[in-house]
Motif scaffolding. Structure first.
Motif, mmCIF file in Angstrom:
data_model
loop_
_atom_site.group_PDB
_atom_site.id
_atom_site.type_symbol
_atom_site.label_atom_id
_atom_site.label_comp_id
_atom_site.label_asym_id
_atom_site.label_seq_id
_atom_site.Cartn_x
_atom_site.Cartn_y
_atom_site.Cartn_z
ATOM 1 N N PRO A 206 19.690 27.731 22.204
ATOM 2 C CA PRO A 206 21.023 27.250 22.596
ATOM 3 C C PRO A 206 22.115 28.118 21.982
ATOM 4 O O PRO A 206 21.952 28.655 20.881
ATOM 5 N N ARG A 207 23.212 28.235 22.674
ATOM 6 C CA ARG A 207 24.355 28.964 22.126
ATOM 7 C C ARG A 207 25.227 27.991 21.354
ATOM 8 O O ARG A 207 25.595 26.932 21.858
ATOM 9 N N LYS A 208 25.579 28.362 20.127
ATOM 10 C CA LYS A 208 26.339 27.473 19.258
ATOM 11 C C LYS A 208 27.653 28.084 18.771
ATOM 12 O O LYS A 208 28.492 27.353 18.259
ATOM 13 N N ARG A 209 27.820 29.377 18.900
ATOM 14 C CA ARG A 209 28.967 30.043 18.276
ATOM 15 C C ARG A 209 29.950 30.554 19.318
ATOM 16 O O ARG A 209 29.584 31.341 20.190
ATOM 17 N N PRO A 210 31.212 30.128 19.245
ATOM 18 C CA PRO A 210 32.228 30.674 20.155
ATOM 19 C C PRO A 210 32.614 32.087 19.745
ATOM 20 O O PRO A 210 32.313 32.533 18.624
ATOM 21 N N GLU A 211 33.288 32.784 20.637
ATOM 22 C CA GLU A 211 33.761 34.132 20.320
ATOM 23 C C GLU A 211 35.030 34.086 19.465
ATOM 24 O O GLU A 211 35.228 34.916 18.588
ATOM 25 N N ARG A 212 35.875 33.093 19.738
ATOM 26 C CA ARG A 212 37.147 32.968 19.027
ATOM 27 C C ARG A 212 37.542 31.504 18.974
ATOM 28 O O ARG A 212 37.213 30.740 19.884
ATOM 29 N N VAL A 213 38.257 31.122 17.921
ATOM 30 C CA VAL A 213 38.783 29.767 17.785
ATOM 31 C C VAL A 213 40.287 29.858 17.579
ATOM 32 O O VAL A 213 40.766 30.622 16.722
ATOM 33 N N LEU A 214 41.037 29.100 18.359
ATOM 34 C CA LEU A 214 42.496 29.024 18.246
ATOM 35 C C LEU A 214 42.862 27.690 17.623
ATOM 36 O O LEU A 214 42.378 26.645 18.071
ATOM 37 N N ALA A 215 43.701 27.714 16.593
ATOM 38 C CA ALA A 215 44.063 26.480 15.890
ATOM 39 C C ALA A 215 45.484 26.592 15.356
ATOM 40 O O ALA A 215 45.985 27.696 15.104
ATOM 41 N N ASP A 216 46.140 25.432 15.171
ATOM 42 C CA ASP A 216 47.503 25.454 14.652
ATOM 43 C C ASP A 216 47.499 25.486 13.125
ATOM 44 O O ASP A 216 46.447 25.599 12.480
ATOM 45 N N LYS A 217 48.680 25.364 12.519
ATOM 46 C CA LYS A 217 48.817 25.526 11.070
ATOM 47 C C LYS A 217 48.052 24.484 10.265
ATOM 48 O O LYS A 217 47.776 24.699 9.091
ATOM 49 N N ALA A 218 47.734 23.357 10.875
ATOM 50 C CA ALA A 218 47.009 22.322 10.146
ATOM 51 C C ALA A 218 45.638 22.815 9.692
ATOM 52 O O ALA A 218 45.048 22.248 8.763
ATOM 53 N N TYR A 219 45.121 23.863 10.348
ATOM 54 C CA TYR A 219 43.803 24.389 10.016
ATOM 55 C C TYR A 219 43.882 25.656 9.167
ATOM 56 O O TYR A 219 42.857 26.296 8.914
ATOM 57 N N SER A 220 45.075 26.009 8.729
ATOM 58 C CA SER A 220 45.258 27.227 7.952
ATOM 59 C C SER A 220 44.925 26.963 6.491
ATOM 60 O O SER A 220 45.698 26.343 5.755
ATOM 61 N N HIS A 221 43.765 27.424 6.061
ATOM 62 C CA HIS A 221 43.344 27.293 4.670
ATOM 63 C C HIS A 221 42.413 28.457 4.351
ATOM 64 O O HIS A 221 41.574 28.837 5.183
ATOM 65 N N PRO A 222 42.527 29.037 3.160
ATOM 66 C CA PRO A 222 41.668 30.188 2.819
ATOM 67 C C PRO A 222 40.177 29.897 2.978
ATOM 68 O O PRO A 222 39.413 30.760 3.434
ATOM 69 N N SER A 223 39.741 28.690 2.611
ATOM 70 C CA SER A 223 38.317 28.370 2.725
ATOM 71 C C SER A 223 37.881 28.327 4.189
ATOM 72 O O SER A 223 36.756 28.722 4.523
ATOM 73 N N THR A 224 38.774 27.847 5.065
ATOM 74 C CA THR A 224 38.444 27.809 6.489
ATOM 75 C C THR A 224 38.351 29.212 7.065
ATOM 76 O O THR A 224 37.422 29.531 7.821
ATOM 77 N N ARG A 225 39.289 30.071 6.693
ATOM 78 C CA ARG A 225 39.247 31.459 7.180
ATOM 79 C C ARG A 225 37.986 32.166 6.681
ATOM 80 O O ARG A 225 37.349 32.928 7.417
ATOM 81 N N ALA A 226 37.607 31.900 5.432
ATOM 82 C CA ALA A 226 36.391 32.514 4.887
ATOM 83 C C ALA A 226 35.156 32.020 5.627
ATOM 84 O O ALA A 226 34.229 32.802 5.912
ATOM 85 N N ALA A 227 35.119 30.730 5.941
ATOM 86 C CA ALA A 227 33.978 30.173 6.660
ATOM 87 C C ALA A 227 33.860 30.768 8.060
ATOM 88 O O ALA A 227 32.744 31.053 8.535
ATOM 89 N N MET A 228 34.993 30.996 8.716
ATOM 90 C CA MET A 228 34.952 31.580 10.055
ATOM 91 C C MET A 228 34.516 33.039 10.003
ATOM 92 O O MET A 228 33.772 33.505 10.877
ATOM 93 N N ARG A 229 34.956 33.772 8.977
ATOM 94 C CA ARG A 229 34.486 35.158 8.822
ATOM 95 C C ARG A 229 32.985 35.193 8.588
ATOM 96 O O ARG A 229 32.275 36.048 9.128
ATOM 97 N N LYS A 230 32.486 34.261 7.785
ATOM 98 C CA LYS A 230 31.049 34.206 7.504
ATOM 99 C C LYS A 230 30.254 33.941 8.772
ATOM 100 O O LYS A 230 29.138 34.450 8.935
#
Length: 296
Positions: free
Chosen positions: A186-210
């Protein structure tokens, strides 16, 4: 066929995905009639007991909603509809995420703390008090949603109204698992995620890079100020493309379409599990309508 009911083409798509009408014990009432009854309830937001006689006993429709919530039928139907679209290349793997608060009617309060469904995410909702939060405005629930590039629902999480948005992002993405119409994982990973400022956190950005997922999200003003105060030690600002970010509005449009079902715009269901199933049923209808329009 009444307004808002299943068309012949839509019924042909989902009929093979439902349990057989005839089985052990008594024969079940026609599935199409029961699903149309549930859709009438979602569209009008009326009490179950006010259901028109043409749909049969209201208890039958409510019981079918309960049974298929407990055994995961609604989610399996949604998964199969998405798989069908992905197999022909219709699913757009640029996701947008957001949440919306829903006022809960007084009738949604008072569910017993014990009993009801008890599987997986249903247990988590029960621990949170049936996903009801209290605020100055009264009882609220919050719908967290991830949609594809066309604004069609891919995953949904229900929380109390006071819950934050950012902690639900990874959980939303973890729910996505689109099987192949053939061999393959199954495919589980999107190519890109768009989110507003409520999702702006260093840990979230690090998790998405990982995860190897491109993340388009504006920085909060306090995060910008903190980074700039550190000078050269603050690092470079995260990449942000405002033109790409403009496509995030598809999730807002999806919320508008879901809330055309009045039983979703205001929560009447006591059980969070049933309210979530109602959201899933509405999501199935959005997928079917878009698919049938594309093939018309």
């Amino acid at each position: 066929m009444g307004r808002g009911e299943l068309t012949d083409k839509a019924w042909a798509r989902i009929e093979p995905l439902l349990p057989p009408v005839a089985g052990r014990g008594r024969r079940w009432r026609d599935h199409r009639q029961v699903i149309n009854a549930i859709l009438w309830k979602l569209r009008t937001g009326a009490p179950w007991r006010d259901m028109p006689e043409r749909y049969g006993p209201w208890k039958t429709a409510h019981e079918r909603l309960r049974i298929w919530t407990a055994d995961g039928t609604w989610e399996r139907v949604l998964d199969e509809v998405i798989v069908k679209d992905d197999s022909v290349g219709n699913v757009e793997w640029t996701f947008s995420v957001d949440s919306t608060s829903v006022r809960a009617h007084q009738h949604s309060a008072g569910a017993r703390k014990k009993g009801g469904c008890a599987t997986g995410w249903v247990e988590d909702l029960a621990v949170d008090g049936e996903a009801l939060g209290r605020s100055r405005g009264g009882l609220t629930s919050k719908i967290h949603l991830a949609v594809d590039g066309r604004g069609l629902p891919m995953s949904v999480i229900l929380t109390p109204g006071q819950a934050g948005d950012n902690p639900q992002l990874l959980a939303l993405l973890d729910q996505v698992s689109v099987g192949r119409d053939g061999p393959g994982r199954p495919r589980k990973r999107p190519e890109r995620v768009l989110a507003d400022k409520a999702y702006s956190h260093p840990s979230t950005r690090a998790a998405m890079r990982k995860r190897g997922v491109a993340f388009t999200c504006p920085e909060k003003s306090d995060q910008i100020a903190r980074r700039q105060a550190k000078g050269s030690h603050g690092g470079r600002p995260p990449l942000f493309d405002p033109k790409v970010y403009a496509d995030r509005n598809v999730v807002e449009r999806c919320f508008n379409r879901l809330k055309q079902f009045r039983a979703l715009a205001t929560r009447y269901a006591k059980r969070a599990a049933y309210y979530r199933s109602e959201i899933i049923i509405a999501a199935i209808m959005l997928w079917l309508r878009t698919d049938l329009q594309d093939t018309a």
